[in-house]
Design an enzyme around this catalytic site. Structure first.
Site, PDB file in Angstrom:
ATOM      1  N   GLY A 168      15.945   5.259  23.126  1.00 24.91           N
ATOM      2  CA  GLY A 168      15.055   6.137  22.382  1.00 24.91           C
ATOM      3  C   GLY A 168      13.714   6.195  23.093  1.00 24.91           C
ATOM      4  N   SER A 207       9.838  -3.905  28.995  1.00 25.74           N
ATOM      5  CA  SER A 207       9.140  -2.704  29.495  1.00 25.74           C
ATOM      6  C   SER A 207       9.404  -2.499  30.975  1.00 25.74           C
ATOM      7  CB  SER A 207       7.624  -2.819  29.250  1.00 25.74           C
ATOM      8  OG  SER A 207       7.357  -3.131  27.908  1.00 25.74           O
ATOM      9  N   GLY A 247       5.257  -0.408  33.039  1.00 32.95           N
ATOM     10  CA  GLY A 247       5.837  -0.164  31.716  1.00 32.95           C
ATOM     11  C   GLY A 247       4.788  -0.084  30.628  1.00 32.95           C
ATOM     12  N   GLU A 287       6.041  -2.397  25.460  1.00 34.20           N
ATOM     13  CA  GLU A 287       5.574  -3.581  24.763  1.00 34.20           C
ATOM     14  C   GLU A 287       4.052  -3.703  24.713  1.00 34.20           C
ATOM     15  OE1 GLU A 287       8.810  -5.281  26.916  1.00 34.20           O
ATOM     16  OE2 GLU A 287       9.176  -6.676  25.260  1.00 34.20           O
TER      17      GLU A 287
END
Lengths: 772, 156
Positions: A497, A538, A725, A728
């Protein structure tokens, strides 16, 4: 072309360090055949960096997207799980006579019926919610009826569900090997904290508590299993198809290649879906025994009780500082009750990483308790640790009458203080400046908004964040140019997602010079797709993105080889854009389709892999979040009015999807700050709120104004896409920022989250009591 | 019994305790409607029953004789996606997508009953549909856009 000849190499395999959620792993990596030149801040990119709607959105908005619970197979049976109602004890008797005779029931497995390595169905109960038996039947309703017809008698034993009871003298043995993991506290020290505290002008001491939080993904854990001879196919809602494959092969004594794991769409993971679980093994074992496909999906209560959690922490924080705010020492002693299983994902790391401080000492004691085991949950350890560290920093600022933002700037570190190495990139100071400007720090530029009532108080606060987001190898990808000039990105990764399908297609289209609409990502199948690791930490963008980019460059090189002869030129004179190959500085060109038509059924497949990480560099995402809240002094209800989030995550591949991830992380952080708390009754040893009504997650009514931005740039030192990333980092600073705003509003710190009305009112009452 | 789902008449023989959600997913293979909490707490199974929004997990099929049901599969217009669906795509109002069918059906019901909702109306109407990915800001934006007349099929 940045392509090196593939000559023999002395060191084709090297080792590199990969940081996963704070843990460092040394891995063997195959050196890529060539190193693409990094995309720098100055690279002119048009598809990467664009806000493109996610490419699988149409499937999601029409209901066509198929999730694991939507998988059906001919003759499929449906499994349900019976769970233990006691926290510790033994099964005295187990009678499934009636259950087996109920209509629709095909098979039932209980204690002793599953292969040992699946660890299913012990006679010993170690937590309430532990699977005791499973039934498969022709419908889910029939399976559930049969579960209720199994008669089990238990001999209950004393249990320990709290850290204190598990570590007390003569505590019940939660695990036969002992109640501590791994028998001693984790201690990490640099410098001399005693000397640092002695040198301090001021010392802050606080004890913070954080709750057990539940992932509560809308799609529960689940799997469907089907055998063909000795080959097993598993459809699983997972963040790691190859890890599920390894778990299943190990548990069932199968060769890896006999297990195929498929994951198409999944309804959220947040860290809890990183491998096979009881539901997987139940589906596989029952499918083997019945000769039918079997689907096993957790019901909501099973999901809330037994699919992982963020463990609670108690953090005893001591911070010493000079009058000007310079930190002289940080000490943190933590107690963490893990559940029946877990790992050292404790709160300590962020204490070592976020600030320049010569003297840091942390001790974490992890205890096993008679409750379901923890699993990684978005920013594991750092979320808990940030609440303690950042709350203490805000208190330090208050005591020193310093601006908390200035305090953070003062203690900014230009090097990774934990391992004394440089950062691949660090724009935390820019995050501070930019965020303060947007928010209007220290006086929020929204204060003109009238208060809802005179009993309301407003407050503002902030907190910072660090998280390891380097990603790393091994990760492989292929980019295939089909006969019709469409392009497939083939990569064995997962889209939780997050949008990985979309951003990997963007990277491939940009690198290949193809139109994005001709490119699609094919993911989530261990049998036909090249290996990548789990989508956790991430890491997916930074781990898989470079492999996809390399594969696309390789495919483009092959396409140029074919086109060069058709254009009577050499490949080095060619460039591609919008699926058209142009001879540089001329008007001669060919479309991709003209080249593939000429090639007939020749299919071009480019290959890519993820190279090693840079040596001795810390790769982190940084950020700061500012919160504005309104507190009702009569009811203790906290409303978050506004969150401003500014993060440095290197290059942002897709700002629209990145903003969605940020908003999602912030809202999970808001839930963690204000409502989310698993209640486990210490006398009964069972979870009291295993529903979505009683375990409160945010609704649309709770959403504040959220303003997300990223510091522009590209971290070309981290990997050649320049991206790190963000999943998180989004959640890490939210709770302490909100808690600081509440403290600002009511004039006293609340030391325990979630900041429920009762806790807020108690704190307010404490001020009143102190005033007499 | 007869049930009209997305304009098509079906003959069903539901068990006495069978929910509308089970009938839709298991008998009619309409798996867009999702099972999440199974007790009316999350909104993922939201469908329209004779034009009213209901939780399919709390609705007994046997009580739906002759009723008309609209699921996410019936929201699209004949040749194109519905404005809400196109707005959800454009504004990235679906992350994992598991709650999305329920969100869109709930938003559809809101706009049918109240074509000009205030922001507070939208928040209240959508507060029964949980999203763990935290897509709420984007969902709100998408609904707001449709309420403002954007994404209309007949728009130029």
């Amino acid at each position: 072309m940045p392509r090196k000849p593939k000559g023999p190499s002395k060191s084709r395999f090297v080792s590199t360090v990969v940081e996963i959620e704070g843990r460092s792993e040394t891995r063997i990596v195959e050196l890529p055949a060539f190193d693409p030149a990094p995309w720098t801040t100055d690279s002119a990119l048009s598809i990467v960096g664009a806000s493109i709607p996610r490419m699988d959105a149409a499937e999601k908005v029409t209901g066509r997207a198929r999730y694991t619970a939507d998988i059906t197979r001919p003759g499929m049976l449906f499994a349900a799980i019976l769970r233990a109602p006691i926290a510790r004890g033994k099964i005295r008797s187990f009678d499934a006579t009636i259950a087996k005779k109920l209509p629709g029931v095909f098979d039932l497995i209980g204690p002793g019926d599953a292969p040992t390595k699946t660890r299913l169905f012990s006679n010993s109960i170690a937590y309430a919610g532990q699977p005791v038996a499973a039934v498969c039947a022709s419908s889910e309703a029939a399976a559930v009826r049969a579960i209720h017809a199994i008669v089990v008698e238990y001999d209950a034993d004393p249990f320990a569900v709290t850290f204190e009871s598990a570590t007390a003298p003569n505590a019940p043995k939660v695990r036969s090997s002992g109640n501590l993991y791994p028998n001693a506290p984790f201690i990490v020290t640099r410098g001399d904290v005693t000397a640092g505290l002695a040198a301090a002008d001021i010392v802050i001491e606080r004890v913070y508590h954080t709750p057990v939080a539940l992932h509560t993904a809308l799609e529960p854990h689940g799997a469907a299993a089907e055998w063909e001879g000795d080959r097993l196919t598993v459809w699983e809602s997972t963040q790691g198809i190859f890890r599920v494959r390894a778990d299943v092969a190990r548990a069932l004594d199968l060769p890896l290649s006999n297990v195929r794991v498929i994951k198409d769409y999944m309804g959220g993971g947040f860290g809890a879906k990183n491998g096979a679980g009881a539901h997987t093994f139940i589906a596989a074992v029952l499918a083997k025994r019945t000769g039918r496909a079997v689907r096993c999906i957790n019901d909501r209560e099973g999901e809330q009780i037994d699919s992982g959690n963020r463990p609670a922490t108690t953090q005893r924080v001591t911070i010493g500082a000079k009058k000007n705010g310079t930190l002289t020492a940080i000490r943190m002693i933590a107690d963490v009750p893990l559940g029946i299983s877990g790992w050292e994902g404790g709160p300590a790391q962020i204490y070592h990483e976020l600030y320049a401080c010569k003297n840091v000492h942390t001790e974490e004691t992890f205890a096993f308790v008679n409750a379901s085991g923890m699993q990684a949950f978005r920013g594991p350890g750092y979320v808990e640790g940030a609440f303690g560290l950042e709350s203490a920093m805000n208190e330090l600022a208050r005591k020193l009458h310093l601006d908390p933002l200035s305090l953070r700037k003062k203690n900014f570190t230009k090097r990774d203080p934990r391992k004394d190495r440089s950062y691949s990139g660090n724009q935390l100071p820019e995050c501070y400046e930019h965020g303060a400007r947007i928010f209007g720090w220290p006086k929020p530029n929204t204060t003109t908004r009238p208060l809802a009532a005179t009993r309301m108080r407003r407050g503002s606060g902030l907190a910072a964040q660090i998280w390891p987001t380097g990603g790393g190898p091994p990760s492989y990808a292929q980019v295939r140019i089909n006969q019709d000039a469409t392009v497939d990105v083939l990569v064995g990764t997962q889209d939780l997602g997050t949008g990985s399908r979309t951003i990997l297609a963007q990277i491939a289209a940009e690198s290949l010079g193809a139109q994005l609409k001709t490119v699609r990502s094919i993911i989530g199948d261990t049998q036909s797709l090249p290996y990548t690791g789990n989508s956790w930490g991430s890491m997916t963008t930074a781990s898989v993105g470079p492999a996809v980019r390399m594969a696309a460059i390789d495919a483009q090189h092959q396409l140029f080889d074919a086109a060069a002869s058709m254009l009577n030129t050499t490949p080095d004179t060619l460039e591609a854009r919008d699926s058209r190959i142009v001879v540089r500085d001329t008007d001669r060109s060919l479309t991709f389709a003209e080249v593939t038509a000429a090639l007939g059924n020749v299919v071009l497949v480019g290959k890519g892999s993820r190279g090693p990480n840079p040596e001795n560099a810390a790769i982190n995402t940084f950020g700061v979040q500012f919160a504005e809240v309104e507190v009702d002094l009569d009811t203790g209800i906290v409303r978050v009015l506004r969150i401003v989030a500014v993060h440095d995550a290197g290059r942002i591949i897709n700002p629209l999807l990145a903003a969605s991830q940020m908003e999602g992380g912030i809202l999970q952080g808001l839930g963690y700050a204000l409502f989310e708390e698993r209640i486990l009754d210490p006398r009964l040893g069972i979870v009291m709120n295993p529903t979505m009504h009683d375990y409160k997650i945010p609704t649309m009514m709770d959403v504040p104004t959220i303003e997300v931005s990223f510091i522009a740039g590209s971290d070309a030192n981290a990997n050649h896409t320049g991206a790190r990333g963000i999943a998180e980092p989004a959640i890490i600073p939210t709770a302490p920022a909100i808690a600081a705003a509440v403290a600002d509003a009511i004039g006293i710190e609340v030391l325990e989250i979630p900041l429920t009305p009762w806790r807020v009112l108690s704190a307010i009452a404490a001020i009143a009591a102190a005033k007499g | 019994m007869h049930l009209t789902v997305n304009g098509r008449v079906h003959e069903l023989r539901p068990a006495s305790a069978e929910t509308l959600l089970e009938s839709l997913r298991d008998s009619l293979a309409l798996t867009g409607t999702k099972l999440v909490c199974d007790r009316g707490e999350c909104g993922a199974c939201t469908v329209l029953l004779d034009g009213e929004i209901v939780y399919a997990c709390l609705t007994l099929s046997a009580a739906c004789e002759g009723a008309t049901v609209t699921t996410i599969e019936g929201i699209a217009e004949p040749d194109t996606l519905a404005p809400l669906q196109r707005a959800f795509i454009a504004h990235d109002a679906a992350q994992c997508g598991f709650c999305t069918p329920g969100q869109i059906v709930a938003a559809h019901a809101l706009l049918a009953a109240n074509p000009r909702p205030t922001d507070a109306d939208i928040r209240e109407a959508m507060s029964g549909n949980l999203c763990r990915c935290g897509t709420y800001p984007k969902i709100h934006t998408a609904i707001r856009a449709v309420a403002n007349g954007e994404f209309r099929t007949d728009a130029p």
